[in-house]
Motif scaffolding. Structure first.
Motif, PDB file in Angstrom:
ATOM      1  N   ILE A 147      22.339   8.371  20.100  1.00 60.08           N
ATOM      2  CA  ILE A 147      21.937   9.754  20.387  1.00 60.08           C
ATOM      3  C   ILE A 147      21.112  10.313  19.236  1.00 60.08           C
ATOM      4  CG2 ILE A 147      22.819  12.110  20.631  1.00 60.08           C
ATOM      5  CD1 ILE A 147      25.107  10.914  22.305  1.00 60.08           C
ATOM      6  N   MET A 148      21.539  10.044  18.011  1.00 60.70           N
ATOM      7  CA  MET A 148      20.794  10.531  16.851  1.00 60.70           C
ATOM      8  C   MET A 148      19.407   9.896  16.775  1.00 60.70           C
ATOM      9  SD  MET A 148      23.821  10.679  13.988  1.00 60.70           S
ATOM     10  CE  MET A 148      22.685  10.733  12.655  1.00 60.70           C
ATOM     11  N   ALA A 149      19.312   8.597  16.994  1.00 63.95           N
ATOM     12  CA  ALA A 149      18.016   7.912  16.922  1.00 63.95           C
ATOM     13  C   ALA A 149      17.089   8.387  18.029  1.00 63.95           C
ATOM     14  CB  ALA A 149      18.223   6.400  16.994  1.00 63.95           C
ATOM     15  N   CYS A 150      17.593   8.472  19.248  1.00 63.09           N
ATOM     16  CA  CYS A 150      16.758   8.924  20.373  1.00 63.09           C
ATOM     17  C   CYS A 150      16.339  10.376  20.200  1.00 63.09           C
ATOM     18  CB  CYS A 150      17.506   8.730  21.689  1.00 63.09           C
ATOM     19  SG  CYS A 150      17.715   7.004  22.138  1.00 63.09           S
ATOM     20  N   GLY A 151      17.243  11.211  19.722  1.00 63.06           N
ATOM     21  CA  GLY A 151      16.896  12.613  19.473  1.00 63.06           C
ATOM     22  C   GLY A 151      15.829  12.756  18.410  1.00 63.06           C
ATOM     23  N   THR A 152      15.936  11.965  17.363  1.00 62.81           N
ATOM     24  CA  THR A 152      14.933  12.000  16.302  1.00 62.81           C
ATOM     25  C   THR A 152      13.578  11.561  16.823  1.00 62.81           C
ATOM     26  OG1 THR A 152      16.631  11.541  14.644  1.00 62.81           O
ATOM     27  CG2 THR A 152      14.348  11.088  14.013  1.00 62.81           C
ATOM     28  N   LEU A 153      13.552  10.466  17.592  1.00 64.06           N
ATOM     29  CA  LEU A 153      12.281   9.999  18.154  1.00 64.06           C
ATOM     30  C   LEU A 153      11.688  11.028  19.116  1.00 64.06           C
ATOM     31  CD1 LEU A 153      13.077   6.239  18.766  1.00 64.06           C
ATOM     32  CD2 LEU A 153      11.562   7.219  17.040  1.00 64.06           C
ATOM     33  N   TRP A 154      12.534  11.656  19.905  1.00 62.24           N
ATOM     34  CA  TRP A 154      12.067  12.678  20.841  1.00 62.24           C
ATOM     35  C   TRP A 154      11.390  13.825  20.085  1.00 62.24           C
ATOM     36  CZ3 TRP A 154      15.836  15.882  24.373  1.00 62.24           C
ATOM     37  CH2 TRP A 154      15.103  16.682  25.221  1.00 62.24           C
ATOM     38  N   ILE A 155      12.030  14.291  19.032  1.00 63.39           N
ATOM     39  CA  ILE A 155      11.481  15.400  18.253  1.00 63.39           C
ATOM     40  C   ILE A 155      10.179  14.991  17.581  1.00 63.39           C
ATOM     41  CG2 ILE A 155      11.879  16.810  16.195  1.00 63.39           C
ATOM     42  CD1 ILE A 155      14.856  16.879  17.031  1.00 63.39           C
ATOM     43  N   VAL A 156      10.134  13.811  16.988  1.00 62.47           N
ATOM     44  CA  VAL A 156       8.932  13.356  16.293  1.00 62.47           C
ATOM     45  C   VAL A 156       7.759  13.200  17.261  1.00 62.47           C
ATOM     46  CG1 VAL A 156       7.930  11.381  15.060  1.00 62.47           C
ATOM     47  CG2 VAL A 156      10.142  12.288  14.365  1.00 62.47           C
TER      48      VAL A 156
END
Length: 103
Positions: free
Chosen positions: A87-96
C-alpha cells in the motif's frame, strides 16, 4: 546415534534442499534471459512464476512457516506487513506519477 544428532541431520538436510531449490529457481530465469531463445512474454512469465515459487520456498525451508496452527500467526504477520508495504509503495507511485502529470 542420539536423537539430537538425528534432529541436526534432519535440519541440515532441510536447509540443503531449500538451498538447492532456491539456487535452481534463481539460475533458471538467469539462464533463460542469458540464452534468449524464448519470447519476451514467455520469459517474463517464467521469471514471475519462479519468483513466486521462490517466495514459498523461502517461507517453508528458511523461515519455517507452514500452515500449522502455531505458525499461522507468523504467516498472518508477514502477510499483513507485506500488505502495508505494498500500500505504501503503490501510494507513493500514485502520488509521484500524479505530480509528474501535473508538471
Amino acid at each position: 546415534m542420539t536423537p539430537q544428532s538425528d534432529t541436526h541431520k534432519s535440519e541440515v538436510r532441510h536447509y540443503l534442499i531449500g538451498f538447492a531449490l532456491a539456487l535452481t529457481l534463481t539460475l533458471l530465469p538467469f539462464g533463460l534471459v542469458a540464452v534468449g531463445g524464448v519470447g519476451r512474454g514467455m520469459t517474463l512469465t517464467v521469471v514471475a512464476i519462479c519468483a513466486l515459487v521462490q517466495i514459498v520456498v523461502h517461507f517453508r525451508f528458511f523461515l519455517h512457516i507452514d500452515f500449522s496452527r502455531q505458525k499461522r500467526e507468523d504467516l498472518h504477520l508477514i502477510l499483513f506487513s507485506t500488505l502495508v508495504l505494498a500500500i505504501m509503495a503503490c501510494g507513493t507511485l500514485w502520488i509521484v506519477f500524479n505530480l509528474a502529470g501535473r508538471m
